[in-house]
Design a protein around this motif. Structure first.
Motif, short mmCIF file in Angstrom:
data_model
loop_
_atom_site.label_atom_id
_atom_site.label_comp_id
_atom_site.label_asym_id
_atom_site.label_seq_id
_atom_site.Cartn_x
_atom_site.Cartn_y
_atom_site.Cartn_z
N PHE A 1 -4.45 3.50 -8.54
CA PHE A 1 -3.03 3.26 -8.26
C PHE A 1 -2.27 4.58 -8.31
N SER A 2 -2.55 5.40 -9.33
CA SER A 2 -1.86 6.69 -9.49
C SER A 2 -2.15 7.63 -8.33
N ASP A 3 -3.42 7.70 -7.92
CA ASP A 3 -3.78 8.56 -6.79
C ASP A 3 -3.10 8.09 -5.51
N LEU A 4 -2.99 6.78 -5.35
CA LEU A 4 -2.36 6.24 -4.16
C LEU A 4 -0.87 6.58 -4.13
N THR A 5 -0.18 6.50 -5.28
CA THR A 5 1.25 6.87 -5.30
C THR A 5 1.41 8.34 -4.95
N GLU A 6 0.54 9.18 -5.50
CA GLU A 6 0.62 10.61 -5.22
C GLU A 6 0.31 10.91 -3.76
N TYR A 7 -0.74 10.29 -3.23
CA TYR A 7 -1.15 10.51 -1.84
C TYR A 7 -0.02 10.13 -0.87
N LYS B 1 -7.31 0.07 -9.93
CA LYS B 1 -7.70 0.58 -8.62
C LYS B 1 -7.24 -0.41 -7.57
N VAL B 2 -7.10 0.08 -6.36
CA VAL B 2 -6.67 -0.74 -5.23
C VAL B 2 -7.72 -0.58 -4.14
N MET B 3 -8.08 -1.70 -3.52
CA MET B 3 -9.10 -1.65 -2.48
C MET B 3 -8.68 -2.59 -1.34
N MET B 4 -8.97 -2.18 -0.13
CA MET B 4 -8.73 -3.03 1.02
C MET B 4 -9.80 -4.13 1.06
N THR B 5 -9.37 -5.36 1.34
CA THR B 5 -10.30 -6.48 1.45
C THR B 5 -10.91 -6.51 2.86
#
Length: 161
Positions: free
Chosen positions: A63-69, A103-107
């Motif tokens: 989640f943190s990496d996604l916000t930063e990205y 973590k976040v993942m595409m289904t």
């Protein structure tokens, strides 16, 4: 500094900086309006799905990496992820190494949706960038990256009352 204190040179520089910033504002609004109208998704949904579609994060991204990205706030991303979860395009789960981290993942449904959307995005890009030569696009990306770094470095003094 008051308007009287701005020299002619500074006034001209201010005017072009203001025009550029306003055009970026308009561009963001146009992107928001047109992506919703033509693609059926907001730019932030598009960006999240695009980020998660990359092969290197196929097993998920923190989640943190996604916000930063993406350069978005945690609150903004949380709201978007709730809608994407509702549509079954993404899932959140605990990291196997650090159980506190999410973590976040595409289904699979999200991948199917993304694959269909990506064809429309390609055509959207093609039409929007039709008037640009390849070198113009490369230069434009360079200048946008430079502006983004400059904006991130801004530190205004607190207003003194």
């Amino acid at each position: 500094m008051s308007n009287e204190q701005i020299s002619t040179h500074d006034a001209n520089l201010y005017a072009i900086n203001n025009r550029l910033t306003f055009r970026l504002f308009q561009l963001g609004n146009t992107l928001d309006r047109m992506s919703s109208k033509e693609l059926g998704v907001s730019p932030v949904h598009w960006a999240v799905l695009g980020a998660l579609s990359r092969e290197q994060v196929r097993e998920g991204m923190s989640f943190s990496d996604l916000t930063e990205y993406l350069g978005v706030s945690r609150q903004n991303l949380d709201g978007v992820l709730k809608r994407l979860e509702r549509d079954q395009h993404v899932v959140r789960f605990a990291d196997q190494v650090d159980r506190r981290a999410k973590k976040v993942m595409m289904t699979e449904e999200g991948r199917i949706f993304w694959d269909q959307l990506e064809l429309k995005i390609y055509e959207y890009y093609r039409q929007a960038m039709d008037g640009f030569a390849f070198d113009d696009k490369v230069t434009f990306v360079h200048f946008l990256n430079k502006l983004n770094k400059g904006m991130q470095a801004v530190k205004l003094e607190a207003n003194k009352k």
